[in-house]
Every structure is written in C-alpha cells, then in structure tokens.
Scaffold this active site. Structure first.
Site, short mmCIF file in Angstrom:
data_model
loop_
_atom_site.label_atom_id
_atom_site.label_comp_id
_atom_site.label_asym_id
_atom_site.label_seq_id
_atom_site.Cartn_x
_atom_site.Cartn_y
_atom_site.Cartn_z
CG HIS A 126 51.62 6.11 -3.25
ND1 HIS A 126 50.31 6.48 -3.05
CD2 HIS A 126 52.28 7.24 -3.57
CE1 HIS A 126 50.19 7.78 -3.24
NE2 HIS A 126 51.38 8.27 -3.56
CG ASP A 203 50.88 1.44 -7.42
OD1 ASP A 203 50.87 2.04 -8.53
OD2 ASP A 203 50.99 2.04 -6.33
CD GLN A 206 56.39 6.92 -9.27
OE1 GLN A 206 57.12 7.27 -10.21
NE2 GLN A 206 55.72 7.80 -8.55
CE LYS A 229 52.18 9.24 -9.65
NZ LYS A 229 52.73 10.29 -8.80
CB CYS A 369 52.08 9.32 -0.57
SG CYS A 369 51.51 10.99 -0.80
C1 LIG Z 1 53.73 4.14 -6.55
C2 LIG Z 1 52.54 5.06 -6.62
N1 LIG Z 1 51.32 4.54 -6.59
C3 LIG Z 1 50.22 5.30 -6.67
C4 LIG Z 1 50.32 6.66 -6.76
C5 LIG Z 1 49.06 7.47 -6.81
O1 LIG Z 1 48.96 8.12 -8.02
P1 LIG Z 1 47.85 9.25 -8.24
O2 LIG Z 1 48.05 10.26 -7.17
O3 LIG Z 1 48.15 9.76 -9.60
O4 LIG Z 1 46.52 8.59 -8.14
C6 LIG Z 1 51.57 7.26 -6.77
C7 LIG Z 1 51.71 8.73 -6.82
O5 LIG Z 1 52.69 9.30 -6.40
C8 LIG Z 1 52.71 6.43 -6.71
O6 LIG Z 1 53.95 6.95 -6.73
#
Ligand SMILES: Cc1ncc(COP(=O)(O)O)c(C=O)c1O
Length: 412
Positions: A126, A203, A206, A229, A369
């Site tokens: 992401h 990260d 998900q 999430k 993203c």
């Molecule tokens: C894999 C992953 N990492 C990071 C994020 C960023 O999360 P946030 O927007 O809640 O900070 C997302 C959000 O879609 C994501 O899917």
C-alpha cells in the site's frame, strides 16, 4: 456462544448500519478492506466513555481523570493480549496504520538509516508502506529495492532471498495484500531478514483484523495496523514495537505527555510507550478499539478466518465461472484473505462500481492505493470486493446479480 461456524446473519444483526437501504435496495457492504462497519457494542462503548468517564488521562488526580486513564490503559492491555505482545510498553497508540508507519520512519528510520543503506519493500505494498520509505531514502541517500510477485500473485521469495544476501538495513512488507489478498509468510520473511541483519516492519493493516496475530511468533521489530479496519472507530491505530527498537527510536511527535521533564535547557523523554504519544490522545478511539477486540474475540479469530476462507472460495467459484471476469491474485482460499480484485471485460471499474452501487452493493474501484502493484499487473484499475464477519453467501449472490446487470448494460 455462537455455533462452530460463524453465523453471519446473527452477526449482521449487531450492525445497525447494515439495516440501511441504498437506492431502495438492501445494503451489501463489500468494501471492508477500505473500512469496516461498527457493531452496536463499539458504538455503545464510545458513547459510554463520554457519558461516564470522559477526562484527560494521565493529567489529573480527580476521579474522572483516573477513570479515563484506567479505560485507556485497559484498551492497551486488550491490544497487547490480542496481538500477543510481551509487554505493555510495546503497544503504542497512533491515529492509524499510516501514522504508525510514519512513526517508524521518523522515530527509528531517521536515526538509524544511513546513506547507501538498502531498504527492501515488496511490489504489493500500500502507498503508506512505500512513500515514507521513499522520503527516508531521499533524505539519507539510501537505496530501495522492490521484491516482485509470481504470476500466481505470490511474493517472489527467490528474489527476496537474493536481496537478503545484500544485507539490507530495513525490510518492510505487507502481511496481507489489500489488492490480491495474498498472505505473506511474515514469520519466514522476518526470520530471513533478521538473519540478514535487517530491522523488520510488518504492515498488518489487512491481517490483524482477519486472523490470529502473534507478534512474538512472527518475531518482527515493528507491526502496524488500524482500528477502523477491524470494527473500531477511525482515527485510532497501533504500532507494536519490540522494546529495544522503541527504546533506540527518537520521539516522533513532541509536546505534552511524551516528556519526563522540560527545562529551558532541554527535555527528557517519558517512559515507553508514552514517549511516542505526544498530546491529548484519542481515548474514545482506544475504548472503541477495546470493544472491537472484545467483539472479535467473542466470535473467535479462527472462526473469522474460516468464515472468510469459505466466502472467498464461494465467491471465486462464482466469479471464475462468470463470462468476461478476470480475477487477480491467488486462487485457492488457503492462499488468500477475503479480498478479490477483478475486472469485467474492458469496462472501467468506476462504471462497474457505479452500477453495483445502484443495486446496493458497495465495492471499491481504482488503484486501491497500490499503484506499483496495479502497474505490475499491467492494468490501470480494478474492482475490489472484500469480506468481513457480517458478509454471507447471499451477499456474494447479490454481487453476482449486480455484475450480471453490468454485463447486460455493456453487452458482454
Ligand atoms: C495494506 C494496507 N496498509 C496500510 C493501509 C493504511 O491504513 P490507514 O489508511 O488506516 O492508515 C491500508 C489501508 O487501506 C492498507 O490496506
């Protein structure tokens, strides 16, 4: 206690928003990788905090401030147990996964990454696990290498190992792709990276919401995720940091609460985790996250995972049998999380998502993203359906009916 398999209809009844009609149709919410809906218990916990305990924690000796401190600490303990962190001080509240990754970039990265260091990322990241490292690399003169994917949508582990031979300083990767649903073997990757001498950043935005997570077993240095999430409010997130790593990191934000003493000559830092929590915190978010964890634990994370695997299996069978559909990513349920990205003929995903919306079906369309991954797949966008605890096979059937309508409109 609920029965062995998860009762999605029973779960659905706990989510007031899912009773809403959209364009006169039942809401079928399949945009869970973007954000999840909130059960009544989370909404009640947040409003209960305001009606019973609200004050600024750690700042007063009066009764309400003590209560606010207690509920804040209790939420941190719940997170600690949920991800099996060894210590209370290893769990830092942030505003979300993005903020957590920025904390690692500024707090640890700015202090420890040097010119010519190698940072290893994967192509399935992401943007929030790419851009902070690009900025850090530009600041320090470090180099970034991306590990690609196989044609099945799995991480190219051979390439990963080749890069480990170059002794990277930092390895940051997603536990689960928000586009492909690919689940990376975080434990194995962290073990290789650690042998190579790298600091590891997972990260888990998900993955934590969807599967049992054990940071001690994964043996990572940092792990980031967002509350929203996983049924909790927006604006609350976590960075887990191994104690030694947090101790050697510098404060990310500065001001009140993160200090021990401030004099005109300088300041000293508060103990962990407070060293990284400057200013008034999102206490209601933390309370909501605690309530979300209670809810998920009552369902059982193994059942949550099993439920999503079942739905993924069912949805893949339907989608792959449908004319004109191209699905990206791993095909077998055990290889993936409840996320499916696909295209229908050459219809633009925004058009698909609009037609689906008219039928009450909420999906995401675009690059999610994760533009480098979308480019790697040779496309410009995709439609994404992503599942959670309240989704059922009927929801997948509604998705398929709505896609059939799109097919009719575009004569596919
Ligand atoms: C894999 C992953 N990492 C990071 C994020 C960023 O999360 P946030 O927007 O809640 O900070 C997302 C959000 O879609 C994501 O899917």
């Amino acid at each position: 206690m609920r029965s062995q398999s998860l009762d999605a209809e029973g779960v659905k009844a706990d989510f007031p928003i899912l009773k809403k009609k959209v364009h006169g149709k039942r809401l079928v919410y399949l945009d869970n990788a973007a954000t999840t809906q909130k059960p009544r218990s989370v909404v009640d916990a947040v409003s209960g905090y305001y009606t019973k305990h609200n004050a600024n924690p750690h700042r007063g000796v009066h009764q309400l401030s003590i209560e606010a401190t207690e509920v804040f600490d209790e939420s941190r303990r719940k997170v600690m147990r949920f991800i099996n962190a060894a210590r209370f001080e290893e769990v830092v509240f942030t505003s979300g996964a993005t903020d957590s990754l920025n904390l690692v970039r500024y707090g640890w990265g700015s202090k420890h990454i040097k010119g010519d260091d190698l940072i290893v990322l994967t192509i399935m990241e992401h943007h929030s696990n790419i851009v902070p490292w690009q900025l850090l690399a530009a600041e320090k003169g470090a180099r970034i290498e991306f590990v690609g994917i196989t044609k099945e949508g799995e991480l190219d582990e051979g390439r990963f190992e080749e890069l480990m031979a170059e002794s990277p300083a930092l390895v940051a990767f997603t536990h689960c792709s928000n586009v492909l649903g690919t689940i990376n073997d975080a434990k194995k990757l962290c073990s290789s990276a650690k042998r190579a001498g790298a600091t590891t950043v997972v990260d888990a935005a998900q993955s934590v919401p969807h599967m049992k997570t054990d940071v001690q077993d994964i043996d990572c240095d940092f792990l980031a995720f967002s509350g929203h999430k996983m049924l909790a409010p927006m604006g609350i997130g976590i960075v887990y940091g191994r104690r030694e790593k947090l101790a050697e990191a510098q404060p990310y934000r500065s001001g009140g609460d993160m200090i021990k003493e401030v004099h005109t000559s300088g300041a000293t830092w508060n103990d962990l985790p407070y060293k990284f929590e400057a200013g008034t915190q999102n206490v209601e978010g933390a309370v909501g996250l605690g309530a979300a964890i209670d809810y998920l634990e009552a369902l059982g994370m193994d059942r949550v995972r099993q439920h999503e695997e079942d739905l993924l299996d069912y949805a893949l069978q339907k989608l792959e049998g449908a004319p004109g559909i191209t699905v990206y990513g791993p095909k077998r349920p055990s290889d993936g999380a409840g996320v499916i990205s696909f295209n229908l003929g050459d219809i633009h995903p925004h058009d698909i998502a609009s037609i689906l919306d008219e039928e009450g079906v909420a999906v995401r369309s675009g690059h999610h993203c994760a533009q480098p991954l979308i480019e790697e797949l040779g496309i410009t966008a995709a439609t994404r359906a992503s599942f959670y605890v309240y989704n059922s096979r009927e929801d997948v059937d509604e998705l398929m009916n709505a896609l059939a309508k799109a097919r009719r409109i575009f004569c596919i």
